[in-house]
Design a protein around this motif. Sequence first.
Motif, PDB file in Angstrom:
ATOM      1  N   GLU A   1       0.827  -1.212   0.000  1.00 34.81           N
ATOM      2  CA  GLU A   1       0.000   0.000   0.000  1.00 34.81           C
ATOM      3  C   GLU A   1       0.860   1.260   0.000  1.00 34.81           C
ATOM      4  N   LYS A   2       1.936   1.250   0.777  1.00 34.95           N
ATOM      5  CA  LYS A   2       2.839   2.408   0.810  1.00 34.95           C
ATOM      6  C   LYS A   2       3.503   2.617  -0.549  1.00 34.95           C
ATOM      7  N   ILE A   3       3.890   1.515  -1.188  1.00 35.58           N
ATOM      8  CA  ILE A   3       4.514   1.618  -2.514  1.00 35.58           C
ATOM      9  C   ILE A   3       3.539   2.243  -3.498  1.00 35.58           C
ATOM     10  N   ALA A   4       2.276   1.828  -3.462  1.00 32.34           N
ATOM     11  CA  ALA A   4       1.261   2.390  -4.360  1.00 32.34           C
ATOM     12  C   ALA A   4       1.088   3.881  -4.099  1.00 32.34           C
ATOM     13  N   GLU A   5       1.069   4.276  -2.829  1.00 33.04           N
ATOM     14  CA  GLU A   5       0.957   5.700  -2.488  1.00 33.04           C
ATOM     15  C   GLU A   5       2.170   6.476  -3.002  1.00 33.04           C
ATOM     16  N   LEU A   6       3.345   5.920  -2.831  1.00 30.80           N
ATOM     17  CA  LEU A   6       4.563   6.582  -3.298  1.00 30.80           C
ATOM     18  C   LEU A   6       4.593   6.694  -4.821  1.00 30.80           C
ATOM     19  N   GLU A   7       4.078   5.681  -5.515  1.00 27.54           N
ATOM     20  CA  GLU A   7       4.004   5.746  -6.988  1.00 27.54           C
ATOM     21  C   GLU A   7       3.070   6.883  -7.420  1.00 27.54           C
ATOM     22  N   GLN A   8       1.962   7.045  -6.711  1.00 27.79           N
ATOM     23  CA  GLN A   8       1.046   8.152  -7.022  1.00 27.79           C
ATOM     24  C   GLN A   8       1.721   9.495  -6.772  1.00 27.79           C
ATOM     25  N   THR A   9       2.444   9.599  -5.685  1.00 28.98           N
ATOM     26  CA  THR A   9       3.166  10.835  -5.377  1.00 28.98           C
ATOM     27  C   THR A   9       4.218  11.112  -6.436  1.00 28.98           C
ATOM     28  N   LYS A  10       4.944  10.089  -6.841  1.00 28.98           N
ATOM     29  CA  LYS A  10       5.969  10.238  -7.879  1.00 28.98           C
ATOM     30  C   LYS A  10       5.338  10.715  -9.179  1.00 28.98           C
ATOM     31  N   GLN A  11       4.202  10.131  -9.542  1.00 29.19           N
ATOM     32  CA  GLN A  11       3.515  10.527 -10.778  1.00 29.19           C
ATOM     33  C   GLN A  11       3.077  11.988 -10.709  1.00 29.19           C
ATOM     34  N   ALA A  12       2.503  12.401  -9.583  1.00 29.92           N
ATOM     35  CA  ALA A  12       2.065  13.790  -9.426  1.00 29.92           C
ATOM     36  C   ALA A  12       3.250  14.749  -9.501  1.00 29.92           C
ATOM     37  N   LEU A  13       4.346  14.385  -8.868  1.00 29.44           N
ATOM     38  CA  LEU A  13       5.551  15.222  -8.919  1.00 29.44           C
ATOM     39  C   LEU A  13       6.100  15.314 -10.341  1.00 29.44           C
ATOM     40  N   SER A  14       6.113  14.207 -11.041  1.00 28.97           N
ATOM     41  CA  SER A  14       6.612  14.193 -12.423  1.00 28.97           C
ATOM     42  C   SER A  14       5.758  15.086 -13.323  1.00 28.97           C
ATOM     43  N   GLU A  15       4.448  15.014 -13.143  1.00 31.41           N
ATOM     44  CA  GLU A  15       3.549  15.857 -13.938  1.00 31.41           C
ATOM     45  C   GLU A  15       3.770  17.333 -13.644  1.00 31.41           C
ATOM     46  N   LYS A  16       3.941  17.669 -12.373  1.00 31.47           N
ATOM     47  CA  LYS A  16       4.176  19.063 -11.994  1.00 31.47           C
ATOM     48  C   LYS A  16       5.522  19.537 -12.533  1.00 31.47           C
ATOM     49  N   LEU A  17       6.542  18.694 -12.460  1.00 28.21           N
ATOM     50  CA  LEU A  17       7.855  19.042 -12.999  1.00 28.21           C
ATOM     51  C   LEU A  17       7.761  19.312 -14.496  1.00 28.21           C
ATOM     52  N   LYS A  18       7.070  18.442 -15.209  1.00 27.86           N
ATOM     53  CA  LYS A  18       6.908  18.614 -16.649  1.00 27.86           C
ATOM     54  C   LYS A  18       6.203  19.935 -16.958  1.00 27.86           C
ATOM     55  N   GLU A  19       5.181  20.249 -16.180  1.00 28.82           N
ATOM     56  CA  GLU A  19       4.448  21.511 -16.348  1.00 28.82           C
ATOM     57  C   GLU A  19       5.373  22.708 -16.164  1.00 28.82           C
ATOM     58  N   TYR A  20       6.198  22.674 -15.110  1.00 28.73           N
ATOM     59  CA  TYR A  20       7.119  23.779 -14.837  1.00 28.73           C
ATOM     60  C   TYR A  20       8.185  23.894 -15.934  1.00 28.73           C
ATOM     61  N   GLN A  21       8.679  22.759 -16.403  1.00 30.70           N
ATOM     62  CA  GLN A  21       9.685  22.794 -17.460  1.00 30.70           C
ATOM     63  C   GLN A  21       9.108  23.385 -18.748  1.00 30.70           C
ATOM     64  N   GLN A  22       7.856  23.066 -19.065  1.00 27.52           N
ATOM     65  CA  GLN A  22       7.210  23.631 -20.250  1.00 27.52           C
ATOM     66  C   GLN A  22       7.019  25.130 -20.095  1.00 27.52           C
ATOM     67  N   LEU A  23       6.662  25.578 -18.887  1.00 26.19           N
ATOM     68  CA  LEU A  23       6.514  27.016 -18.629  1.00 26.19           C
ATOM     69  C   LEU A  23       7.835  27.723 -18.810  1.00 26.19           C
ATOM     70  N   LEU A  24       8.912  27.124 -18.338  1.00 18.98           N
ATOM     71  CA  LEU A  24      10.247  27.715 -18.454  1.00 18.98           C
ATOM     72  C   LEU A  24      10.653  27.829 -19.916  1.00 18.98           C
ATOM     73  N   LEU A  25      10.379  26.805 -20.712  1.00 13.11           N
ATOM     74  CA  LEU A  25      10.732  26.815 -22.124  1.00 13.11           C
ATOM     75  C   LEU A  25       9.871  27.801 -22.906  1.00 13.11           C
ATOM     76  N   GLY A  26       8.646  28.035 -22.447  1.00  9.77           N
ATOM     77  CA  GLY A  26       7.720  28.939 -23.130  1.00  9.77           C
ATOM     78  C   GLY A  26       8.014  30.408 -22.888  1.00  9.77           C
ATOM     79  N   GLN A  27       8.900  30.727 -21.985  1.00 15.09           N
ATOM     80  CA  GLN A  27       9.181  32.140 -21.684  1.00 15.09           C
ATOM     81  C   GLN A  27       9.904  32.832 -22.784  1.00 15.09           C
TER      82      GLN A  27
END
Length: 125
Positions: free
Chosen positions: A99-125
């Motif tokens: 169960e903890k591994i599944a929670e951590l995978e969800q957290t990792k996915q959310a972090l990866s999505e947010k990172l990708k969003e920020y990187q796209q914003l940085l490139l769009g400037q």
Amino acid sequence: MTKTMKISELAQKTGFTPDTIRYYEKIGLLPPPLNRQTRNNYRYYDREAVALLLLIKQAKLFGFTLSEIKLRLQEWKDGQIPLPEKIRVFKEKIQLVSEKIAELEQTKQALSEKLKEYQQLLLGQ
């Protein structure tokens, strides 16, 4: 004569800090040290303390809380826990880890999505 060691040597042999060892004494996981009333107030421990702390370390590695360890420590030391009970407890721990591994995978996915969003914003400037 039983060889004794100071808390610093016990810490080195077990990987616990002296503060953790003192805390384990305070909460009753580890019996009080030998020769506590020495002239220099040093704490002296025997080989049993090493074995006990290594058992506690293994139990923590398996995901047991300090409360669970305290509750069952004597049974573990004496080898009194029946095999079916060991199997049941370890199955529960495996389920909790899954169960903890599944929670951590969800957290990792959310972090990866947010990172990708920020990187796209940085490139769009």
